[in-house]
Design an enzyme around this catalytic site. Structure first.
Site, PDB file in Angstrom:
ATOM      1  N   CYS A  26       1.602   3.421  -3.841  1.00  0.00           N
ATOM      2  CA  CYS A  26       1.621   4.458  -4.873  1.00  0.00           C
ATOM      3  C   CYS A  26       2.211   5.767  -4.336  1.00  0.00           C
ATOM      4  CB  CYS A  26       0.187   4.650  -5.358  1.00  0.00           C
ATOM      5  SG  CYS A  26      -0.141   6.164  -6.242  1.00  0.00           S
ATOM      6  N   CYS A  29      -0.058   8.808  -4.638  1.00  0.00           N
ATOM      7  CA  CYS A  29      -1.157   8.675  -3.675  1.00  0.00           C
ATOM      8  C   CYS A  29      -0.726   9.208  -2.309  1.00  0.00           C
ATOM      9  CB  CYS A  29      -1.589   7.216  -3.540  1.00  0.00           C
ATOM     10  SG  CYS A  29      -2.232   6.507  -5.062  1.00  0.00           S
TER      11      CYS A  29
END
Length: 105
Positions: A26, A29
């Site tokens: 991600c 993230c």
């Protein structure tokens, strides 16, 4: 990362625990990592910060209804007291943590 039992022990602490539900693939993230490091440096021992990989810990993600990553949840005494999905600026995280360290449960 923390096992299920260890995770429960950590979030049941009187000390606030900020949990970052993330995934290695991600992009947002990955953007959170330096923000979390900055936040940890500013708040010191006022709160713990845990990272939980949703791919390795699907039960924890499911239990807290994490639908997207990153999702940040602040726990106090085992209860979620704040949550937000997406990238959160360090100053906002610091403010939320300080707010929940000043309140006594």
């Amino acid at each position: 990362m923390a096992s299920g039992k260890k995770f429960c022990e950590l979030i049941n602490s009187d000390q606030p625990v900020l949990v970052d539900f993330y995934a290695t693939w991600c992009g947002p993230c990955q953007m959170m990592q330096p923000i979390l490091q900055e936040t940890a440096a500013k708040i010191g021992d006022k709160a713990k910060i845990l990272k939980v990989d949703v791919d390795k810990n699907p039960l924890a993600a499911s239990k807290y209804q994490v639908r997207g990553v990153p999702t940040l949840i602040l726990f106090r005494n085992g209860q979620p007291v704040w949550r937000q999905s997406g990238v959160v600026p360090a100053h906002q995280l610091e403010q939320v943590i300080r707010q929940h360290t000043l309140e006594k449960a």
